[in-house]
Enzyme design. Structure first.
Site, PDB file in Angstrom:
ATOM      1  N   ASN A  16       0.841  -1.217   0.000  1.00 29.66           N
ATOM      2  CA  ASN A  16       0.000   0.000   0.000  1.00 29.66           C
ATOM      3  C   ASN A  16       0.867   1.255   0.000  1.00 29.66           C
ATOM      4  OD1 ASN A  16      -3.018  -0.494   0.110  1.00 29.66           O
ATOM      5  ND2 ASN A  16      -2.288  -1.997   1.595  1.00 29.66           N
ATOM      6  N   MET A  92       0.699  -2.973  12.238  1.00 30.16           N
ATOM      7  CA  MET A  92       0.045  -3.993  13.050  1.00 30.16           C
ATOM      8  C   MET A  92       0.079  -3.691  14.549  1.00 30.16           C
ATOM      9  SD  MET A  92      -1.034  -5.781  10.634  1.00 30.16           S
ATOM     10  CE  MET A  92      -1.683  -7.249  11.417  1.00 30.16           C
ATOM     11  N   HIS A 111      -8.228  -1.271   5.641  1.00 28.32           N
ATOM     12  CA  HIS A 111      -8.564  -2.555   6.243  1.00 28.32           C
ATOM     13  C   HIS A 111      -9.133  -3.486   5.164  1.00 28.32           C
ATOM     14  CE1 HIS A 111      -9.676  -5.310   9.444  1.00 28.32           C
ATOM     15  NE2 HIS A 111     -10.821  -5.494   8.798  1.00 28.32           N
ATOM     16  N   GLY A 145     -11.615   2.942  18.717  1.00 24.20           N
ATOM     17  CA  GLY A 145     -11.952   1.523  18.616  1.00 24.20           C
ATOM     18  C   GLY A 145     -11.079   0.801  17.601  1.00 24.20           C
TER      19      GLY A 145
HETATM   20  C1  GRF Z   1      -3.303  -4.940   3.892  1.00 24.45           C
HETATM   21  O1  GRF Z   1      -4.178  -5.992   3.562  1.00 24.45           O
HETATM   22  C2  GRF Z   1      -3.963  -3.952   4.804  1.00 24.45           C
HETATM   23  O2  GRF Z   1      -5.316  -3.765   4.540  1.00 24.45           O
HETATM   24  C3  GRF Z   1      -3.795  -4.601   6.143  1.00 24.45           C
HETATM   25  O3  GRF Z   1      -2.499  -5.166   6.108  1.00 24.45           O
HETATM   26  C4  GRF Z   1      -2.149  -5.426   4.750  1.00 24.45           C
HETATM   27  C5  GRF Z   1      -0.877  -4.671   4.492  1.00 24.45           C
HETATM   28  O4  GRF Z   1      -0.340  -4.949   3.233  1.00 24.45           O
HETATM   29  N1  GRF Z   1      -4.039  -3.658   7.197  1.00 24.45           N
HETATM   30  P1  GRF Z   1       0.901  -4.114   2.721  1.00 24.45           P
HETATM   31  O5  GRF Z   1       1.945  -4.104   3.832  1.00 24.45           O
HETATM   32  O6  GRF Z   1       0.443  -2.738   2.367  1.00 24.45           O
HETATM   33  O7  GRF Z   1       1.409  -4.876   1.527  1.00 24.45           O
END
Ligand code: GRF
Length: 219
Positions: A16, A92, A111, A145
């Protein structure tokens, strides 16, 4: 019009983040990634940032006794870098009021489900286990949340017969990349509005017409 000053938080592969970097590089997104921060030194997202000449920082949660002190360290790094909007792109860790109060209504998360379905960890596996035929991805503003904040954008993705977690996750991820850039383009254009909704729940809305504040919003 000034561009959007972003800080991107990653824990893993950073695809991303790569979508954001590519959009900026291609001139499709009027933003500057001021810093990429990870809680894990081995996160591939850090290498992606370095390859794009974006400054990187590692702030390990293991070096802090609790979540608020870890978040205070994150805020310090983000502020020092001149960040005004924060993107959680596969970060995370659960964030606390320390971060949210430092960047009110300016922390964005992506998400991999159609929220409010399947919040929390491994949304793709949750979708498969439940047996839904359609899932997707959501970009939302972060509140106190877990995956509950005002929804800014969503894309639907079909669940196909024979899908395993990896196949479904890859199909969702493709849409995540497009959705995240689309939302950030709207934010950069000053089109994001956040208003009180029913029951005190805030509503986010990407307006069709442009704003006049250069995308950074009111102070
Ligand atoms: C994605 O699926 C995002 O929605 C989730 O963790 C994943 C991260 O993927 N929160 P990346 O590190 O961007 O490849």
């Amino acid at each position: 019009m000034s561009s959007l000053d972003l800080g991107v938080l990653v824990s893993g592969s950073g695809t991303n983040l790569q979508a954001i970097l590519d959009a900026v590089q291609a001139g499709r997104l009027d933003a500057r990634v001021r810093v990429v921060v990870s809680n894990r030194a081995e996160a591939q997202g850090l290498a992606r940032a370095a390859a794009a000449d974006v400054p990187t920082r590692v702030v390990s949660h293991r070096d802090y006794p609790d979540r608020p002190s870890f978040d205070r360290a994150l805020v310090g790094v983000l502020r020092d870098a001149g960040v005004r909007w924060v993107v959680l792109a596969g970060f995370m860790r659960i964030v606390t009021a320390e971060l949210l109060d430092a960047f009110p209504q300016r922390v964005i998360n992506i998400h991999p489900s159609l929220l409010p379905a399947f919040p929390g960890v491994d949304a793709q596996a949750q979708a498969l286990a439940y047996g839904v035929r359609v899932t997707g991805c959501t970009v939302h503003l972060v509140d106190a949340g877990t995956d509950t904040g005002p929804i800014v954008g969503q894309r639907a993705v079909p669940v196909l017969d024979g899908d395993d977690r990896a196949a479904l996750a890859a199909r969702i991820l493709e849409q995540e990349h497009a959705l995240l850039v689309e939302v950030l383009q709207g934010v950069a254009a000053g089109r994001l509005r956040v208003e009180p909704g029913e029951g005190g729940r805030a509503r986010a809305h990407l307006a069709l017409d442009g704003g006049r504040d250069g995308g950074q919003g009111a102070p």
